[in-house]
Design a protein around this motif. Structure first.
Motif, PDB file in Angstrom:
ATOM      1  N   ASP A 217       0.889  -1.047   0.141  1.00 57.30           N
ATOM      2  CA  ASP A 217      -0.016   0.021   0.045  1.00 57.30           C
ATOM      3  C   ASP A 217       0.910   1.174   0.094  1.00 57.30           C
ATOM      4  N   PRO A 218       0.399   2.250  -0.350  1.00 58.95           N
ATOM      5  CA  PRO A 218       1.112   3.556  -0.635  1.00 58.95           C
ATOM      6  C   PRO A 218       1.859   4.179   0.608  1.00 58.95           C
ATOM      7  N   MET A 219       0.966   4.242   1.964  1.00 59.97           N
ATOM      8  CA  MET A 219       1.365   4.642   2.909  1.00 59.97           C
ATOM      9  C   MET A 219       2.632   4.027   3.463  1.00 59.97           C
ATOM     10  N   THR A 220       2.468   2.635   3.545  1.00 61.91           N
ATOM     11  CA  THR A 220       3.413   1.887   4.090  1.00 61.91           C
ATOM     12  C   THR A 220       4.848   1.918   3.365  1.00 61.91           C
ATOM     13  N   THR A 221       4.404   2.089   1.934  1.00 54.88           N
ATOM     14  CA  THR A 221       5.580   1.894   0.914  1.00 54.88           C
ATOM     15  C   THR A 221       6.414   3.482   1.275  1.00 54.88           C
ATOM     16  N   ALA A 222       5.711   4.670   1.330  1.00 53.12           N
ATOM     17  CA  ALA A 222       6.405   5.789   1.731  1.00 53.12           C
ATOM     18  C   ALA A 222       7.190   5.716   2.944  1.00 53.12           C
ATOM     19  N   ALA A 223       6.559   5.265   3.803  1.00 55.46           N
ATOM     20  CA  ALA A 223       7.205   5.483   5.157  1.00 55.46           C
ATOM     21  C   ALA A 223       8.387   4.339   4.929  1.00 55.46           C
TER      22      ALA A 223
END
Length: 253
Positions: A217-223
């Protein structure tokens, strides 16, 4: 007053109790040389201590190498540094002193399959061990299984603590094998746990733009990317496959 043999027995027993095996093995030979060369007591003692320290360092390095799980055949001597772009080669030379570990900086090696990413990081890892650092090598697929099993057995904090003793954790081929969400969650927990506390050295065939395949998911990837890149050295190794080059050379012969 102790006789000569009594002195030897006393020294041997005392040095064994003090756990100074190299001094115990060498003191008589060194004493003979000291008398022959008229060395001072201090010089004789200093040379004995130096021998003990050297042997302890040698044993510690051997222990660290065994514990690292590094493929020891992948060292700097067998790596063709001339294949690297000059900027990457300069970064590699800077990494070899290990100072980045004290700053908890990460090393991220990207490139095509066969470009030498794994070999290079393993070679750097060995050099770091020779300088006294602790390094652990693990394929990403095995690491996530280890972490997932620890989580299922309610031992994840203990496993993270065990991994934290390593100055550098080399995670090989992140994103190469498709992982499910639960597996990627424990990998993210590890990366978050080491953020600004311990270095990770990662190889991947996937550029950051495709890491959503890894973390789902984008949020976990960005983090995850943010934590890795914040303090990092990036090695771009977009080179032809070394294995393919060697195969072509062997066919010519």
């Amino acid at each position: 007053m102790l006789g000569t043999e009594d002195v030897k027995d006393y020294l041997n027993n005392s040095l064994r109790e003090l756990r100074l095996p190299t001094v115990k093995a060498c003191y008589e030979q060194q004493a003979h040389r000291a008398r022959k060369e008229s060395l001072s007591y201090e010089r004789y003692l200093a040379e004995l201590v130096e021998l003990e320290c050297q042997e302890r360092l040698h044993r510690r390095i051997e222990r660290f190498l065994r514990d690292s799980r590094l493929p020891l055949e992948k060292d700097l001597n067998s790596f063709e540094m001339k294949r690297l772009p000059s900027r990457v080669a300069a970064n590699v030379n800077a990494l070899l002193d290990g100072s980045f570990l004290g700053r908890a900086e990460n090393v991220l090696a990207f490139g095509n399959p066969g470009s030498g990413k794994t070999h290079l990081l393993c070679a750097i890892g060995q050099e770091l061990i020779y300088k006294g650092y602790r390094v652990r090598f693990t394929p990403c697929s095995l690491l996530v299984q280890e972490l997932l099993l620890a989580k299922q057995n309610l031992r994840l904090p203990r496993t993270l603590k065990k991994l934290s003793k390593y100055d550098a954790l080399i995670i090989d081929d992140i994103g190469y094998v498709e992982q499910n969400r639960e597996e990627m969650e424990v990998l993210f927990i590890l990366l978050a746990d080491r953020y600004e506390r311990g270095s990770v050295m990662i190889t991947s065939n996937l550029p950051f733009s495709k890491w959503e395949r890894i973390f789902k998911d984008p949020m976990t990837t960005a983090a995850a990317i943010d934590r890795l890149v914040h303090h990092s050295i990036i090695l771009e190794m977009n080179l032809p496959s070394y294995r393919l080059e060697q195969s072509k050379k062997s066919k010519k012969h």
